[in-house]
Design a protein around this motif. Sequence first.
Motif, PDB file in Angstrom:
ATOM      1  N   THR A 132      -3.953 -21.681 -12.914  1.00  8.12           N
ATOM      2  CA  THR A 132      -4.981 -22.801 -11.641  1.00  8.12           C
ATOM      3  C   THR A 132      -5.257 -22.561 -10.701  1.00  8.12           C
ATOM      4  O   THR A 132      -6.286 -21.668  -9.686  1.00  8.12           O
ATOM      5  CB  THR A 132      -4.745 -24.569 -12.027  1.00  8.12           C
ATOM      6  OG1 THR A 132      -5.323 -24.408 -13.349  1.00  8.12           O
ATOM      7  CG2 THR A 132      -5.968 -24.811 -11.478  1.00  8.12           C
ATOM      8  N   THR A 133      -3.970 -22.341  -9.734  1.00 14.12           N
ATOM      9  CA  THR A 133      -3.810 -21.496  -8.685  1.00 14.12           C
ATOM     10  C   THR A 133      -4.155 -20.306  -8.631  1.00 14.12           C
ATOM     11  O   THR A 133      -4.534 -19.810  -7.121  1.00 14.12           O
ATOM     12  CB  THR A 133      -1.777 -20.931  -8.251  1.00 14.12           C
ATOM     13  OG1 THR A 133      -1.164 -23.518  -7.858  1.00 14.12           O
ATOM     14  CG2 THR A 133      -2.097 -21.998  -6.930  1.00 14.12           C
ATOM     15  N   ASN A 156      -5.553 -28.854  -5.450  1.00 13.84           N
ATOM     16  CA  ASN A 156      -4.041 -28.745  -5.175  1.00 13.84           C
ATOM     17  C   ASN A 156      -3.884 -28.887  -6.611  1.00 13.84           C
ATOM     18  O   ASN A 156      -4.694 -29.312  -7.148  1.00 13.84           O
ATOM     19  CB  ASN A 156      -4.328 -29.905  -4.460  1.00 13.84           C
ATOM     20  CG  ASN A 156      -2.795 -30.878  -4.594  1.00 13.84           C
ATOM     21  OD1 ASN A 156      -1.754 -29.891  -4.195  1.00 13.84           O
ATOM     22  ND2 ASN A 156      -2.838 -31.693  -4.797  1.00 13.84           N
ATOM     23  N   ALA A 157      -3.105 -27.459  -7.208  1.00 11.75           N
ATOM     24  CA  ALA A 157      -2.545 -27.866  -7.949  1.00 11.75           C
ATOM     25  C   ALA A 157      -1.004 -27.938  -7.899  1.00 11.75           C
ATOM     26  O   ALA A 157      -0.557 -28.080  -6.996  1.00 11.75           O
ATOM     27  CB  ALA A 157      -2.788 -26.385  -9.039  1.00 11.75           C
ATOM     28  N   GLU A 201      -0.017 -23.117 -12.731  1.00 11.88           N
ATOM     29  CA  GLU A 201       0.087 -21.940 -11.740  1.00 11.88           C
ATOM     30  C   GLU A 201      -0.857 -20.556 -12.166  1.00 11.88           C
ATOM     31  O   GLU A 201      -1.426 -20.107 -11.534  1.00 11.88           O
ATOM     32  CB  GLU A 201       1.346 -20.842 -12.358  1.00 11.88           C
ATOM     33  CG  GLU A 201       3.618 -21.550 -12.048  1.00 11.88           C
ATOM     34  CD  GLU A 201       4.365 -20.352 -12.427  1.00 11.88           C
ATOM     35  OE1 GLU A 201       4.194 -18.716 -13.570  1.00 11.88           O
ATOM     36  OE2 GLU A 201       5.168 -21.134 -12.559  1.00 11.88           O
TER      37      GLU A 201
END
Length: 300
Positions: A207-208, A219-220, A205
């Motif tokens: 990272t996004t 794309n995490a 979350e």
Amino acid sequence: MVELILLAPEDCVENVSDALIDELDALSVSVEDADADTDAEHALFGEPGMPAPKAGWQRSVVRALFPDDAAATEAATLLLAQDWAQAVHVQAIQPVPEQDWVRLTQSQFAPVPVTPEFWIVPSWHEPPPGATRVIRLDPGLAFGTGTHPTTRMCLRWTARQSAERRARWNRVLDYGCGSGILAIGAALHGADRIDAVDIDPAAVESTTANAVANAVTLNAGLPDAASGTYALVFANILATPLTLLAPLLCAHVAAGGDLVLAGILERQADALRTAYAPWLALQVSDTEDGWILMTARRPG
């Protein structure tokens, strides 16, 4: 808010802390050396991933927060009534001055230089003059704010190698992404098709959210989101998991691709070289404050 301050010997600290949190509803508990800044101070040193040599100091100050004076007084009374707490003493029950905790927290995080042109800058700061590439990253639940040498070395490697190699960075993997800072740094230096994975959903979350804040696309996901081979693979974890992950990480490195490992102490270099030798030849590429960066390139 009221603070209960206790003095406890080493063999009582764990029981006191557990009782305050689990049974007496303290809002928080902290422990510090009662003899700090005196001739009797005894530092406790431990290495990452290893337990400290002792559980605590000979004498500890235990601080517990409660919503009001009545709750703190009741907690102290119940605690001192225990047979095992005879050596525990109350030093004070006192109100905690109100503070602007947001401002106080923000004051502890300043812009961090990676190179003269590449900086990590909290959202409440303006980028310094000369910063041509900036990662906007606020402190959060996930590891990776740029203040640790291992993170800085990975980012520094990316900045230094990007001019020569970014044309080949058409697929990148950040394994154990934490805050996503390494993936974001790669994106800002021209990398494409980036997968950032972690076993912790909170890291995914984070990272996004950080990718959105920095206007980069990646794309995490959880580790099974990593598939196939990549031109660049980062893993900033610790030596023990890096050793266990050697076959998996090496399998993700494409022909002609780079593997970048961090979270390694200087004394652990030979062990990591041995662990990765069946697949790739690691070398030390950077050092800072006792930590090292190890890299390898797959022929091809």
